[in-house]
Design an enzyme around this catalytic site. Structure first.
Site, PDB file in Angstrom:
ATOM      1  N   GLU A  73     -17.221  17.011   5.846  1.00  0.00           N
ATOM      2  CA  GLU A  73     -16.327  17.661   4.862  1.00  0.00           C
ATOM      3  C   GLU A  73     -16.946  17.600   3.457  1.00  0.00           C
ATOM      4  O   GLU A  73     -16.852  18.551   2.689  1.00  0.00           O
ATOM      5  CB  GLU A  73     -14.954  16.996   4.869  1.00  0.00           C
ATOM      6  CG  GLU A  73     -14.159  17.325   6.142  1.00  0.00           C
ATOM      7  CD  GLU A  73     -12.648  17.214   5.961  1.00  0.00           C
ATOM      8  OE1 GLU A  73     -12.205  16.208   5.397  1.00  0.00           O
ATOM      9  OE2 GLU A  73     -11.932  18.143   6.376  1.00  0.00           O
ATOM     10  N   TYR A  75      -0.659   6.949   2.957  1.00  0.00           N
ATOM     11  CA  TYR A  75       0.172   7.733   3.903  1.00  0.00           C
ATOM     12  C   TYR A  75       1.162   6.824   4.629  1.00  0.00           C
ATOM     13  O   TYR A  75       2.346   7.138   4.745  1.00  0.00           O
ATOM     14  CB  TYR A  75      -0.711   8.433   4.935  1.00  0.00           C
ATOM     15  CG  TYR A  75      -1.579   9.482   4.314  1.00  0.00           C
ATOM     16  CD1 TYR A  75      -1.063  10.734   4.023  1.00  0.00           C
ATOM     17  CD2 TYR A  75      -2.905   9.218   3.988  1.00  0.00           C
ATOM     18  CE1 TYR A  75      -1.850  11.700   3.415  1.00  0.00           C
ATOM     19  CE2 TYR A  75      -3.695  10.173   3.383  1.00  0.00           C
ATOM     20  CZ  TYR A  75      -3.154  11.415   3.107  1.00  0.00           C
ATOM     21  OH  TYR A  75      -3.927  12.352   2.492  1.00  0.00           O
ATOM     22  N   ALA A  76       0.670   5.686   5.126  1.00  0.00           N
ATOM     23  CA  ALA A  76       1.512   4.832   5.955  1.00  0.00           C
ATOM     24  C   ALA A  76       2.599   4.154   5.126  1.00  0.00           C
ATOM     25  O   ALA A  76       3.772   4.153   5.511  1.00  0.00           O
ATOM     26  CB  ALA A  76       0.646   3.785   6.659  1.00  0.00           C
ATOM     27  N   VAL A 112      -2.778  -6.771  -4.216  1.00  0.00           N
ATOM     28  CA  VAL A 112      -2.556  -7.816  -3.209  1.00  0.00           C
ATOM     29  C   VAL A 112      -3.874  -8.562  -3.030  1.00  0.00           C
ATOM     30  O   VAL A 112      -4.900  -7.940  -2.729  1.00  0.00           O
ATOM     31  CB  VAL A 112      -2.119  -7.207  -1.857  1.00  0.00           C
ATOM     32  CG1 VAL A 112      -2.011  -8.288  -0.789  1.00  0.00           C
ATOM     33  CG2 VAL A 112      -0.821  -6.435  -2.006  1.00  0.00           C
ATOM     34  N   GLY A 153       0.829  -1.202   0.000  1.00  0.00           N
ATOM     35  CA  GLY A 153       0.000   0.000   0.000  1.00  0.00           C
ATOM     36  C   GLY A 153       0.860   1.248   0.000  1.00  0.00           C
ATOM     37  O   GLY A 153       1.772   1.384   0.818  1.00  0.00           O
TER      38      GLY A 153
HETATM   39  C1  FAD Z   1     -12.684  12.328   2.994  1.00  0.00           C
HETATM   40  C2  FAD Z   1     -11.672  11.987   4.055  1.00  0.00           C
HETATM   41  C3  FAD Z   1     -11.061  12.999   4.764  1.00  0.00           C
HETATM   42  C4  FAD Z   1     -10.093  12.689   5.738  1.00  0.00           C
HETATM   43  N1  FAD Z   1      -9.485  13.714   6.410  1.00  0.00           N
HETATM   44  C5  FAD Z   1      -8.507  13.442   7.290  1.00  0.00           C
HETATM   45  C6  FAD Z   1      -7.782  14.496   7.938  1.00  0.00           C
HETATM   46  O1  FAD Z   1      -8.077  15.687   7.742  1.00  0.00           O
HETATM   47  N2  FAD Z   1      -6.762  14.158   8.776  1.00  0.00           N
HETATM   48  C7  FAD Z   1      -6.393  12.859   8.994  1.00  0.00           C
HETATM   49  O2  FAD Z   1      -5.423  12.631   9.746  1.00  0.00           O
HETATM   50  N3  FAD Z   1      -7.066  11.831   8.417  1.00  0.00           N
HETATM   51  C8  FAD Z   1      -8.098  12.087   7.578  1.00  0.00           C
HETATM   52  N4  FAD Z   1      -8.768  11.045   6.955  1.00  0.00           N
HETATM   53  C9  FAD Z   1      -8.402   9.649   7.251  1.00  0.00           C
HETATM   54  C10 FAD Z   1      -7.200   9.243   6.404  1.00  0.00           C
HETATM   55  O3  FAD Z   1      -7.423   9.515   5.046  1.00  0.00           O
HETATM   56  C11 FAD Z   1      -6.883   7.756   6.577  1.00  0.00           C
HETATM   57  O4  FAD Z   1      -6.782   7.466   7.943  1.00  0.00           O
HETATM   58  C12 FAD Z   1      -5.579   7.433   5.858  1.00  0.00           C
HETATM   59  O5  FAD Z   1      -5.735   7.575   4.476  1.00  0.00           O
HETATM   60  C13 FAD Z   1      -5.067   6.016   6.178  1.00  0.00           C
HETATM   61  O6  FAD Z   1      -3.836   5.870   5.537  1.00  0.00           O
HETATM   62  P1  FAD Z   1      -3.333   4.448   5.061  1.00  0.00           P
HETATM   63  O7  FAD Z   1      -1.948   4.658   4.539  1.00  0.00           O
HETATM   64  O8  FAD Z   1      -3.580   3.458   6.131  1.00  0.00           O
HETATM   65  O9  FAD Z   1      -4.300   4.018   3.880  1.00  0.00           O
HETATM   66  P2  FAD Z   1      -4.763   4.661   2.504  1.00  0.00           P
HETATM   67  O10 FAD Z   1      -4.552   6.117   2.470  1.00  0.00           O
HETATM   68  O11 FAD Z   1      -6.140   4.129   2.305  1.00  0.00           O
HETATM   69  O12 FAD Z   1      -3.784   3.973   1.436  1.00  0.00           O
HETATM   70  C14 FAD Z   1      -3.881   2.616   1.099  1.00  0.00           C
HETATM   71  C15 FAD Z   1      -3.115   2.358  -0.190  1.00  0.00           C
HETATM   72  O13 FAD Z   1      -3.181   0.965  -0.479  1.00  0.00           O
HETATM   73  C16 FAD Z   1      -3.574   0.755  -1.827  1.00  0.00           C
HETATM   74  N5  FAD Z   1      -4.287  -0.515  -1.857  1.00  0.00           N
HETATM   75  C17 FAD Z   1      -5.491  -0.790  -1.294  1.00  0.00           C
HETATM   76  N6  FAD Z   1      -5.807  -2.070  -1.481  1.00  0.00           N
HETATM   77  C18 FAD Z   1      -4.807  -2.625  -2.187  1.00  0.00           C
HETATM   78  C19 FAD Z   1      -4.548  -3.944  -2.671  1.00  0.00           C
HETATM   79  N7  FAD Z   1      -5.405  -4.963  -2.461  1.00  0.00           N
HETATM   80  N8  FAD Z   1      -3.402  -4.172  -3.345  1.00  0.00           N
HETATM   81  C20 FAD Z   1      -2.507  -3.182  -3.551  1.00  0.00           C
HETATM   82  N9  FAD Z   1      -2.702  -1.910  -3.113  1.00  0.00           N
HETATM   83  C21 FAD Z   1      -3.832  -1.642  -2.435  1.00  0.00           C
HETATM   84  C22 FAD Z   1      -4.428   1.976  -2.166  1.00  0.00           C
HETATM   85  O14 FAD Z   1      -4.458   2.231  -3.562  1.00  0.00           O
HETATM   86  C23 FAD Z   1      -3.682   3.075  -1.408  1.00  0.00           C
HETATM   87  O15 FAD Z   1      -2.636   3.594  -2.184  1.00  0.00           O
HETATM   88  C24 FAD Z   1      -9.758  11.333   5.989  1.00  0.00           C
HETATM   89  C25 FAD Z   1     -10.389  10.307   5.267  1.00  0.00           C
HETATM   90  C26 FAD Z   1     -11.324  10.620   4.294  1.00  0.00           C
HETATM   91  C27 FAD Z   1     -11.980   9.513   3.513  1.00  0.00           C
END
Ligand code: FAD
Length: 391
Positions: free
Chosen positions: A164, A11-12, A76, A8
């Site tokens: 939002e 952000y993380a 994945v 993925g």
């Molecule tokens: C509209 C909205 C507004 C938000 N505002 C805020 C805010 O202001 N502040 C804040 O701190 N948080 C905010 N959040 C929450 C924040 O967006 C999430 O907590 C954050 O995106 C989590 O990060 P992540 O890296 O875990 O996952 P994600 O950002 O979901 O990234 C996951 C990645 O994995 C990839 N992926 C998924 N499934 C697969 C697969 N099967 N195989 C390969 N790749 C895959 C995706 O394409 C993506 O690139 C908001 C969320 C939303 C929906």
């Protein structure tokens, strides 16, 4: 050579590979993502409402990560945890020594009948674009249908995402009404929310300000009522029905389905992790971001899923893998929130910040804070800061 698989590029995942490179780990680092681009999930509501274009919130992963990182564009399907392999849709399985699972979130319907089939949700660029296209087509369709429900939009859920989104819609829909010569007095944007309190994570005066602001822009908020069913064009509650040809579902998130497909002990595809962010009984597997569930040591309650905590977790996981490779003790994860910034369209918002003091902000200045937070995130994840510093 030791292989660290990072799944993925949200952000993380992006932050984890950046920090692993920074830690100079003696290992092969492989980043797997289903798209060649990273998107800023915190701005997906703007794509859904049409106030931003995908190019505003995406960048190419290969341009952004160090050339020490191998990038695999594939989906994945599951993780074979016994044989320590990531099963991919197109390519051969990827064997790993350490796993950083950062596959992020999906929309959660809580099993409410009809919600999945009869409403639109968004958790990536494609689904956010689908919301926008449906909404625009439905509004434009009024010119020939004269069906007032084409002019009604119902947002289910007034959590952070719902609020939002409502802010963006309250700004964009009147523009679309002018563009399509629609009767503005017939346009309705309604929100239905189970909780009696809107934006419960913010102090009362800020959440009230947000509600008053949205109401002043014509948004109707019905809170304290539970949605029992969604039928085509109708959101049903115990004693009311809300008719609309655009129904958008924003009531919450769960982790990636890959979590349950891989046999983790989970709830809503989130796994409670150990205090070094590894998985109980599997010290080589780390879960970060929205697929993980981290209890706050003081309250015992799980931290909410945010980009902020995802990034903080990625830093600790990268440091812990580097420590393990060097034979040092891993760190425990601790978290102190920097606050919450909630936009209400492009020109307003509410925020509570714990940076250089304690701040409660509302109005136009919050949109500038939000822009700063977003720009900083892109700068840091895309390594632009390092590029500028090294030149
Ligand atoms: C509209 C909205 C507004 C938000 N505002 C805020 C805010 O202001 N502040 C804040 O701190 N948080 C905010 N959040 C929450 C924040 O967006 C999430 O907590 C954050 O995106 C989590 O990060 P992540 O890296 O875990 O996952 P994600 O950002 O979901 O990234 C996951 C990645 O994995 C990839 N992926 C998924 N499934 C697969 C697969 N099967 N195989 C390969 N790749 C895959 C995706 O394409 C993506 O690139 C908001 C969320 C939303 C929906």
């Amino acid at each position: 050579m030791t292989t660290i698989a990072v799944l993925g590029a949200g952000y993380a995942g992006m932050r984890a590979v950046k920090r692993l490179v920074h830690e100079k780990v003696d290992a092969r680092i492989v980043l797997v993502n289903n798209n060649p681009y990273h998107y800023e999930s915190t701005q997906l509501h703007e794509i859904a409402a049409g106030t931003k274009e995908p190019s505003d919130i995406t960048f190419d992963i290969r341009d952004a990560v160090s050339d020490k990182v191998e990038v695999v564009i594939d989906t994945v399907e599951r993780i074979d945890r016994e044989s320590k392999q990531v099963v991919l849709k197109e390519s051969q399985p990827l064997a790993y020594d350490y796993l950083v699972n950062a596959l992020g979130f999906e929309s959660e319907t809580f099993g409410i009948p009809g919600a999945e089939e009869n409403s639109l949700s968004f958790s990536n660029i494609d689904s956010a674009l689908a919301v926008r296209e449906h909404m625009e087509k439905t509004l434009a369709n009024y010119a020939t249908s004269h069906d007032e429900n084409d002019l009604h939009i119902v947002v289910c859920g007034a959590g952070f995402t719902g609020i939002e989104l409502l802010g963006e819609l309250a700004w964009r829909v009147p523009q679309l009404a002018k563009q399509y010569s629609l009767p503005e007095d017939l346009i309705r944007i309604t929100c239905v929310e189970a909780s009696p309190k809107i934006l419960a994570m913010l102090p009362d005066n800020l959440s009230k300000w947000a509600v008053d602001y949205l109401t002043s822009k014509g948004v109707e908020i019905h809170n304290g009522i539970m949605i029992t069913e969604v039928r085509p064009g109708v959101v049903v509650t115990a004693d009311q029905e809300f008719h609309a040809n655009t129904i958008i579902w924003t009531t919450g998130v769960r982790g990636s389905h890959v979590i349950c497909d891989s046999g983790y002990e989970q709830k809503r595809n989130r796994v409670i992790v150990e205090d070094d962010l590894s998985v109980k009984g599997h010290p080589d597997e780390y879960l970060v971001g929205d697929v993980s569930a981290v209890p706050d040591a003081q309250s015992g309650r799980l931290y909410p899923t945010t980009a902020q905590i995802s990034i903080a977790q990625a830093d600790v996981v990268a440091a812990n893998i580097a420590a393990r490779l060097a034979g040092r003790e891993p760190h425990k994860f601790t978290f102190k929130s920097l606050g919450t910034v909630c936009s209400l369209g492009p020109h307003a918002g509410v925020a509570e910040l714990n940076m250089m003091g304690h701040w409660k902000l509302k109005g136009h200045k919050v949109s500038m804070v939000k822009r700063l937070v977003n720009d900083r995130s892109v700068l840091e994840l895309a390594h632009v800061k390092e590029m500028l510093e090294s030149n």
